[in-house]
Design an enzyme around this catalytic site. Structure first.
Site, PDB file in Angstrom:
ATOM      1  N   ALA A 172       0.791  -1.238   0.000  1.00 14.97           N
ATOM      2  CA  ALA A 172       0.000   0.000   0.000  1.00 14.97           C
ATOM      3  C   ALA A 172       0.832   1.302   0.000  1.00 14.97           C
ATOM      4  O   ALA A 172       0.642   2.151  -0.890  1.00 14.97           O
ATOM      5  CB  ALA A 172      -0.983  -0.041   1.166  1.00 14.97           C
ATOM      6  N   ASP A 224      -4.377  -2.374   3.798  1.00 14.68           N
ATOM      7  CA  ASP A 224      -4.468  -1.567   2.574  1.00 14.68           C
ATOM      8  C   ASP A 224      -5.517  -0.471   2.641  1.00 14.68           C
ATOM      9  O   ASP A 224      -5.430   0.533   1.932  1.00 14.68           O
ATOM     10  CB  ASP A 224      -4.771  -2.464   1.371  1.00 14.68           C
ATOM     11  CG  ASP A 224      -3.547  -3.273   1.009  1.00 14.68           C
ATOM     12  OD1 ASP A 224      -3.282  -4.283   1.679  1.00 14.68           O
ATOM     13  OD2 ASP A 224      -2.831  -2.857   0.080  1.00 14.68           O
ATOM     14  N   ASN A 274      -6.919  -6.201   3.701  1.00 15.19           N
ATOM     15  CA  ASN A 274      -5.503  -6.560   3.537  1.00 15.19           C
ATOM     16  C   ASN A 274      -5.453  -7.787   2.634  1.00 15.19           C
ATOM     17  O   ASN A 274      -6.503  -8.308   2.215  1.00 15.19           O
ATOM     18  CB  ASN A 274      -4.852  -6.843   4.894  1.00 15.19           C
ATOM     19  CG  ASN A 274      -3.334  -6.930   4.782  1.00 15.19           C
ATOM     20  OD1 ASN A 274      -2.702  -6.078   4.149  1.00 15.19           O
ATOM     21  ND2 ASN A 274      -2.733  -7.962   5.359  1.00 15.19           N
ATOM     22  N   LYS A 275      -4.269  -8.237   2.323  1.00 12.24           N
ATOM     23  CA  LYS A 275      -4.089  -9.358   1.396  1.00 12.24           C
ATOM     24  C   LYS A 275      -5.020 -10.520   1.730  1.00 12.24           C
ATOM     25  O   LYS A 275      -5.196 -10.861   2.894  1.00 12.24           O
ATOM     26  CB  LYS A 275      -2.622  -9.803   1.452  1.00 12.24           C
ATOM     27  CG  LYS A 275      -2.255 -10.976   0.587  1.00 12.24           C
ATOM     28  CD  LYS A 275      -2.639 -10.815  -0.867  1.00 12.24           C
ATOM     29  CE  LYS A 275      -2.027  -9.607  -1.526  1.00 12.24           C
ATOM     30  NZ  LYS A 275      -2.670  -9.278  -2.821  1.00 12.24           N
TER      31      LYS A 275
END
Ligand code: MRU
Length: 344
Positions: A48, A237, A247-248
């Site tokens: 990010a 993110d 997030n991932k």
């Protein structure tokens, strides 16, 4: 950190091609905004904060050779470039934060001639890098206070130097803890489909001499059940006001598992990763990536050729599963709808 992820050099953006790591350390030079857009889209530059930095520098690339004769025309080009870069990846809010910052600085200086606005924009993009470096160090210092000597930490994806301009977010905390003399061990999820954990996080941690064990994503539950993990640290993110955080992909399942196994779950992110205009994570745009990323492993086909695939790059962890957010401005605990307001 083993390398400088991204920088401005002689009128171009130089970045390490993260798709080739850890086997090949190769830098690419983006001399035009299209090349940079592609680098963001294909994850040559990723994470990010690093995407935000790329966005800021991308605006400079987009207008540096502009022949706009008036500042009004130049500002139109700035906006067009920013709009184009915004279409590269949708989830990490840092990209939009940086692009808005660049547009604003151009508008605030609309009375100046175009050549001056160009200089001011470059300065602003470099300021974004500097800001990120300082944020990384501040997050690391605050987060390291949560780590005790002897802890074993689990992390996911790559939230290290490669995802930022400096120390990283979640990994920065671990680097700082090590620097303070704390003995730590880290388990890194490999992070399918693109293996940011196995390739990038393991590379960074091992470079710093941290005891690192890579596991497949589907091993996390049993590793937690066996009592091996004391804490989880990941990046983010885009974080909404109620603490819901993208997030991932795979982060959400870790947070659910952490709750079940009573393991603290920390997210480390700079203020530029917070999107406090969003009340919850419901409206966070989730990027869907090409099917071939799942059909293949490191370029080698593993599924039947036309296997149907679903490939969301991120998931949203509900705020109620997050123990705390570590930011450069402090550590924020629940209830987030109240505590995170301090960041607005
Ligand atoms: O698709 P990526 O590799 O850009 O995803 C990165 C992540 O999800 C990171 O965990 C996140 O950006 C935080 S990094 C400081």
């Amino acid at each position: 950190m083993p390398v400088e992820t991204i920088k401005w050099e002689r009128g171009a953006v130089k970045l390490i091609d993260q798709t080739l790591l850890p086997h090949k350390v190769k830098f690419i030079t983006c001399r035009d905004v299209r090349t940079l857009w592609r680098a963001i889209r294909t994850l040559q530059v990723r994470g990010a904060p690093a995407i935000g930095i790329a966005g800021g520098l991308g605006v400079v690339l987009g207008i540096k050779d502009s022949r706009a004769g008036t500042s009004r025309k130049l500002i139109q080009e700035v906006k067009k470039t920013a709009g184009y870069l915004a279409s590269s990846r949708p989830t990490a809010v840092n990209l939009f934060w940086a692009l808005e910052r660049m547009e604003k600085v151009a508008e605030d200086n609309s009375k100046r001639p175009p050549y001056e606005i160009k200089k001011i924009l470059l300065k602003e993009a470099l300021r974004i890098i500097d800001h990120d470096k300082k944020s990384c160090r501040a997050m690391a210092r605050r987060g390291a206070g949560l780590i005790r000597s002897g802890d074993t930490v689990l992390t996911h994806c790559n939230a290290g130097g490669l995802a930022t301009a400096d120390y990283g977010t979640a990994l920065g905390v671990l680097f700082e803890a090590k620097k303070q003399g704390k003995k730590i061990k880290v388990y890194a999820d490999e992070t399918r489909p693109l293996l940011q954990g196995a390739r990038l996080t393991a590379w960074e941690l091992m470079h710093e001499g941290i005891d690192t064990t890579v596991i497949c994503d589907n091993m996390a539950a049993s590793v937690m059940a066996s009592g091996k993990i004391d804490k989880i640290f990941v990046g983010a993110d885009r974080i909404a006001l109620n603490g819901d955080a993208a997030n991932k992909i795979g982060t959400y399942s870790l947070a659910v598992l952490a709750k079940y196994h009573r393991i603290p779950f920390y997210m480390v992110a700079p203020v530029s990763s917070f999107d406090l205009r969003l009340k919850s994570g419901k409206n966070i745009p989730i990027e869907e990536r090409p099917a071939d990323e799942v059909r293949t492993v490191l370029g080698k086909q593993v599924t039947p050729k036309k296997a149907k695939v679903y490939n969301p790059a991120f998931d949203v962890t509900p705020g109620e599963l997050v123990t705390a957010f570590v930011t450069e401005r402090g550590i924020f605990r629940p209830p987030f709808a109240r505590s995170l307001r301090k960041l607005t």
